[in-house]
Design an enzyme around this catalytic site. Structure first.
Site, short mmCIF file in Angstrom:
data_model
loop_
_atom_site.label_atom_id
_atom_site.label_comp_id
_atom_site.label_asym_id
_atom_site.label_seq_id
_atom_site.Cartn_x
_atom_site.Cartn_y
_atom_site.Cartn_z
N TRP A 130 8.52 10.08 34.82
CA TRP A 130 9.64 10.39 33.76
C TRP A 130 10.94 10.11 34.07
O TRP A 130 11.37 10.52 35.15
CB TRP A 130 9.27 11.95 33.39
CG TRP A 130 9.94 12.47 32.21
CD1 TRP A 130 10.01 11.97 30.86
CD2 TRP A 130 10.74 13.63 32.16
NE1 TRP A 130 10.38 12.70 30.28
CE2 TRP A 130 10.98 14.04 30.74
CE3 TRP A 130 11.10 14.58 33.14
CZ2 TRP A 130 11.82 15.03 30.31
CZ3 TRP A 130 11.52 16.03 32.81
CH2 TRP A 130 11.98 15.98 31.42
N ASP A 211 5.27 19.06 38.87
CA ASP A 211 5.50 19.19 37.72
C ASP A 211 4.21 19.22 36.48
O ASP A 211 3.66 18.53 36.54
CB ASP A 211 6.39 17.86 36.69
CG ASP A 211 7.14 17.90 35.61
OD1 ASP A 211 6.46 18.64 34.61
OD2 ASP A 211 7.91 17.08 35.35
N LYS A 246 4.45 21.51 24.96
CA LYS A 246 3.46 20.92 24.50
C LYS A 246 2.20 21.69 23.99
O LYS A 246 1.54 21.77 23.24
CB LYS A 246 3.12 19.66 25.34
CG LYS A 246 3.99 19.20 26.22
CD LYS A 246 4.88 17.99 25.87
CE LYS A 246 6.15 17.77 26.48
NZ LYS A 246 6.98 16.84 26.43
#
Ligand code: KET
Length: 398
Positions: A130, A211, A246
């Site tokens: 990312w 993460d 999310k």
């Protein structure tokens, strides 16, 4: 006064999403940002989350500052979710958890903490990762390097090269690892690969930094936490930033946490203290509302059950879209193997498209994806998956 300030180049993901909003074409398709959209192309309001919010609102009451580390019920619910009920690491109080401003906020607090207390350490992220990982760690003053990860030859993982690279790192190097649903590739480690990696992390005294932004989007809520529990059980000390953006569709509420698993309770108290100091001099304390919604979903048994069911349906819908995209592409471009769409997990897949092909897709067909070739599979739906596959086949020259 400000003439010397350079213009902001824009963010590769957020700016693209803004460009999409401005595009007047009615049939445009947004596969850019990592947001889960439902089959109607909308950001869902999950029923469990809506009911939890009603409970929070009905309670009313004042809105004091939360403690620096966040709300106690939120923090303990996060620990249960990550480690499972009654995990030894939690019961022996060797996990220091703070409520953070999204998982991004947690990642940055952890990065600032590491930069201060491990000033000789450098960071290693997967190639690719990312984009914001590099920005955040560099923003904390740390040097960021990459380790081998994605294999463009087969859309899979260069596991042996990855493990060999990590084995060669100096002790106390910080290793950023995606717990599941790797962003941007969708390529994850298998359980056996985690089990082969953990001894390297432990013996080389590396500092894993996990993460977990997509828990529940891979194989399931418990399954996706496998690496967290395995590392803790192996008595590795590590960092984990997790997100509810999310998994509860609460992006703008900015709900996440940072946990540090320590060798013992005494060290966990020291770590928690300095994480609190890091928070205090940045934003003082986290916001109250979203965290209470999350805590209510996680701790009210009926809401928890419904949330797990709703999240399961989201996961299934993504898998269905993967199969449909694969089916059309395999039929239209017979010379090319698209099986990686089926093996990659979570919201993202790496299409293998070049940046020129990505530009052509956007300009000619109104299909938006990140220039690396990453698509957000959760932006596909029954109304646009066929058109997307046809457009992709066209830029692939089929
Ligand atoms: N980690 C990863 C791996 C990640 O993909 C995101 C968001 C975050 C953390 C941040 O989530 P937060 O809402 O701060 O808890 N990714 C999507 C959105 C973005 O870039 O901000 C994306 O990759 O599109």
């Amino acid at each position: 006064m400000f003439e010397h300030i350079p213009p902001f180049a824009g963010d590769p993901i957020l700016s693209l999403n803004e460009d999409f909003q401005k595009d007047p074409r009615p049939n445009k398709i947004n596969l850019s940002i990592g947001i889960y959209f439902d089959d109607a192309g909308r950001i869902p309001v999950m029923d469990s989350v809506k009911r939890a919010e009603a409970i929070v609102v009905a309670k009313g009451g004042p809105k004091p500052y939360l403690p620096i580390e966040g709300a106690a019920n939120f923090r303990s619910a996060v620990q249960d979710l990550l480690f499972g009920a009654d995990h030894e690491a939690v019961t022996s109080e060797r996990v220091a958890t703070i409520q953070s401003v999204g998982s991004s906020g947690g990642l940055k607090v952890g990065a600032d903490f590491l930069a201060r207390y491990f000033p000789g350490s450098q960071v290693w992220v997967s190639d690719p990762t990312w984009d914001n990982h590099r920005s955040m760690f560099e923003g904390a003053g740390l040097t960021v390097n990459t380790y081998p990860y994605y294999d463009p030859a087969n859309g899979g993982l260069k596991f042996d090269a990855m493990r060999a690279a990590l084995r060669g790192l100096p002790a106390k190097s910080i290793v950023l690892l995606h717990t599941c649903c790797h962003n941007p590739t969708g390529v994850d480690l298998t359980r056996a690969q985690w089990e082969a990696l953990i001894p390297v992390l432990r013996e080389r005294e590396l500092i894993p930094y996990l993460d977990l932004a997509y828990q529940g989007f891979g194989d399931g809520i418990q399954q996706d936490a496998f690496a967290v529990r395995a590392l803790a059980a192996a008595r590795v000390s590590f960092f984990i930033a997790n997100s509810f953006s999310k998994s509860m569709s609460v992006y703008g509420e900015r709900c996440g946490a940072l946990s540090v698993v320590c060798p013992d309770a005494r060290q966990a108290a020291l770590v928690l203290g300095q994480m609190k100091f890091t928070v205090r001099r940045n934003y003082s304390s986290p916001p109250i509302h979203g965290g209470q919604i999350v805590a209510t979903v996680l701790t009210e048994p009926e809401l928890r059950r419904d949330w797990e069911r709703e999240l399961g349906a989201m996961r299934e819908r993504i898998l269905a879209m993967r199969r449909q995209l694969h089916g059309v592409l395999a039929a239209k471009v017979p010379g090319r193997n698209f099986d990686y769409f089926l093996t990659q997990r979570g919201m993202f897949s790496y299409t293998g498209l070049t940046s020129a092909q990505v530009d052509a897709l956007r300009e000619t067909h109104g299909v938006y994806m990140v220039r690396s070739g990453r698509i957000c599979v959760a932006g596909l739906n029954n109304a646009n998956v066929e058109a997307t596959a046809v457009a992709m086949a066209a830029v692939l020259g089929a």
